[in-house]
Enzyme design. Structure first.
Site, PDB file in Angstrom:
ATOM      1  N   LYS A   1     -23.651  91.543 -32.705  1.00 60.99           N
ATOM      2  CA  LYS A   1     -24.269  91.329 -31.380  1.00 60.99           C
ATOM      3  C   LYS A   1     -23.633  92.259 -30.356  1.00 60.99           C
ATOM      4  CE  LYS A   1     -25.709  86.703 -32.545  1.00 60.99           C
ATOM      5  NZ  LYS A   1     -25.386  85.301 -32.716  1.00 60.99           N
TER       6      LYS A   1
ATOM      7  N   GLN B   1     -21.660  80.974 -30.240  1.00 63.71           N
ATOM      8  CA  GLN B   1     -21.948  81.142 -31.667  1.00 63.71           C
ATOM      9  C   GLN B   1     -21.764  79.808 -32.399  1.00 63.71           C
ATOM     10  OE1 GLN B   1     -23.191  83.964 -32.964  1.00 63.71           O
ATOM     11  NE2 GLN B   1     -23.282  83.107 -35.013  1.00 63.71           N
TER      12      GLN B   1
ATOM     13  N   ASP C   1     -30.345  82.064 -26.258  1.00 65.41           N
ATOM     14  CA  ASP C   1     -30.586  81.540 -27.610  1.00 65.41           C
ATOM     15  C   ASP C   1     -31.850  80.682 -27.639  1.00 65.41           C
ATOM     16  OD1 ASP C   1     -29.089  82.030 -29.901  1.00 65.41           O
ATOM     17  OD2 ASP C   1     -27.391  80.828 -29.206  1.00 65.41           O
TER      18      ASP C   1
HETATM   19  N1  GUN Z   1     -25.354  80.924 -35.797  1.00 65.98           N
HETATM   20  C1  GUN Z   1     -26.276  81.375 -36.710  1.00 65.98           C
HETATM   21  N2  GUN Z   1     -27.396  81.791 -36.083  1.00 65.98           N
HETATM   22  C2  GUN Z   1     -27.193  81.607 -34.761  1.00 65.98           C
HETATM   23  C3  GUN Z   1     -27.984  81.863 -33.607  1.00 65.98           C
HETATM   24  O1  GUN Z   1     -29.134  82.331 -33.668  1.00 65.98           O
HETATM   25  N3  GUN Z   1     -27.409  81.539 -32.409  1.00 65.98           N
HETATM   26  C4  GUN Z   1     -26.164  81.001 -32.319  1.00 65.98           C
HETATM   27  N4  GUN Z   1     -25.707  80.714 -31.108  1.00 65.98           N
HETATM   28  N5  GUN Z   1     -25.404  80.738 -33.378  1.00 65.98           N
HETATM   29  C5  GUN Z   1     -25.922  81.053 -34.581  1.00 65.98           C
END
Ligand code: GUN
Length: 295
Positions: free
Chosen positions: A53, A97, A120
């Site tokens: 990211k 996350q 998200d």
């Molecule tokens: N962990 C796995 N996929 C995601 C996601 O799309 N967003 C977040 N915040 N955590 C994750």
């Protein structure tokens, strides 16, 4: 000839569009979007995702603020940080996350993020706006990426039958609501199959578009798919590689080798839905910047 949908190439195309957009925003307004990503603890997979990211943000000219907290961080310490980021006008997007350590309640954390910074799309306000079809909200990145792949591979979506296998809050439920909306990027007839569906094949064989997001390796076989269907595989499963003893490999929820013989288009795993997810997060971050700056 079956088309193998190249998620990486499509993600790269969208990245170029975002990059240009960010440069234009900076030129016109003298500032650019900022995404804050919080990682609690040291889960290996999460560390990889967070690094990706950060790398993609930087590639596109988006400011990246990465905050790594110790596994022992308390829920109230994390909440305090989220409140600080909520009121920091220089931060446009906040992503915590997941998964979080078990002593922290994920729902409480998600609910604490200001919905206008919830890139998200997990906050109930954003999910509610998605159901209503309101535009000033964020759609979670995986279903948003699936929609983009569907739009690019099905010329006229109106009245097409989309069958989704899996009813998770992160993929199945939001995707059903996205594709149900009355607009040219959706307008589908939507069916969701789940653990209580006794004959999944009965439904999947009726799909013009089939999306599978269950996390069961090779679950969808050729006899469960209508010839000519567009198949989107969200699953990522690590299994033993029978051709390389002692090695593992990634496969989807769809038995790719046989379903690709009859589908009109299909996503591979890896290289299908996966690359789209981060790019949609970046798109959401730029949208957050625009909404907050009323641009
Ligand atoms: N962990 C796995 N996929 C995601 C996601 O799309 N967003 C977040 N915040 N955590 C994750």
């Amino acid at each position: 000839m079956t088309k193998i949908i190249d998620g990486k190439a499509i993600a790269n195309e969208i990245k170029q569009e975002i990059k240009k957009d960010v440069a234009k925003l900076e030129q016109e307004y003298g500032k650019k979007p900022t995404l804050a990503v919080i990682l609690v603890g040291n889960d290996g997979a999460s560390e990889v995702y967070v690094r990706m990211k950060k790398k993609t943000s930087e590639e596109l000219g988006i400011n990246s603020l990465q905050i790594t907290l110790d596994e022992s961080t308390t829920q109230s310490e994390l909440l305090k940080l989220i409140h600080e980021l909520n009121s920091d006008t220089n931060v446009n997007g906040i992503l915590v996350q997941l998964p979080l350590p078990s002593h922290i309640d994920e729902n409480i954390i998600i609910n604490a993020i200001d919905p206008i910074k919830d890139v998200d799309g997990f906050h109930p306000i954003n999910l509610g706006k998605l159901v209503i079809g309101s535009d000033d909200s964020f759609v979670s990145c995986t279903p948003y990426g699936c929609q983009e792949l569907i739009v690019r591979n099905v010329p006229d979506l109106k009245g097409k039958h989309l069958v989704i296998v899996g009813r998770s809050n992160i993929v199945g439920k939001p995707l059903a609501n996205i594709m149900l909306q009355k607009n040219e990027r959706a307008n589908c007839i939507v069916t969701i199959c789940h653990t209580a569906t006794s004959d999944i094949g009965y439904y999947t064989r009726q799909a013009d578009i089939l999306v599978v997001a269950v996390g069961k390796a090779n679950m969808i076989t050729k006899n469960m798919v209508k010839p000519g269907a567009v198949v989107i595989d969200v699953g990522i499963n690590r299994i033993d590689d029978l051709h390389n003893p002692g090695k593992t490999k990634l496969v989807g929820d769809v038995k790719f080798d046989e379903v690709s013989e009859i589908a009109s288009a299909i996503t591979p795993v890896p290289g299908g839905v996966g690359p789209m997810t981060i790019v949609m997060l970046m798109k959401n971050t730029v949208k957050a910047f625009r909404l907050q700056n009323k641009i």
